[in-house]
Design a protein around this motif. Sequence first.
Motif: not given
Length: 283
Positions: A139-151
């Motif tokens: 029931g809880e959100w698990k958040e994963i932040s990431f900076d892509p190697p390119f856009f």
Amino acid sequence: MQMKPFFLLLFFSFFLIHPIVSEEKPVPPGPPKEGYFIITYKNYSLNLEIDVNGYSVRSGHSNDDSSGQADINYWIIPGTNKLKVRLSERKTNKKDKNKSDFPKEAEVKLILGQKGQFPDEGVLLHHYEWNETNQTNLGEWKEISFDPPFFPPSELWKQAESLTLNQELETSAIDFLKDFTKVLNTKDHKKILSATAFRAKDTSEVRYYPYNEVDELKSIQGMTKAIGSTWKFNPIKIKFKLICNNQILEITDPKGEPVITSKKGAAIPIYLSRIGGKWVIVR
């Protein structure tokens, strides 16, 4: 014959230098500079929701076990991106035909793939796995932040305004969709192309397909022939949601379904941005 001291020095210098050079290890290649950001997932005996920068990759309404994948290049933004996962208990009873016999578990992967590859052949960027020993509460959100190697290439993020939800913005968007529906029902291929041109060009770039106006017109002609003038816009009980760094406005009904539909069963998901002070269909 004895070596003279000068030649003896050169002889030993050669063998002292070359072993060092020969031991240098090649630098491993970095991550690809282009490709497709892909979400793969599977869930058993639990409902699974996946969200990327506000865009719903998978809703949590289904009580079915599943596995699948989704290309998310359209929703990757410059800067830090956010992948969110939520698992929840299923509301089932003994008579439920969809009740799973598998133990509760789920897995979500963020993969960077290349054209012609299967997802499991790509570069694994993030891996989230849940089973009954996991510490993340259901029931809880698990958040994963990431900076892509390119856009992925896109003009959208350079041009779209940052939006704030208010009555004026919502009324303006509704008026735009009323006008857009009228354009769809004219069956005028060039008018429809003009209304959807930014989306067609930008999404082609994001997916590394060259934009071809002739092909786009043919696609619109096929659509108008199949659908005719049966498009309808339902402005009642509309849900507005800002996604992708507040640069895209998603418009759906309360259940998350498209608000522009046809009598032939077709529907058009609506994603708008403000560019140059005007509403533009962007995704």
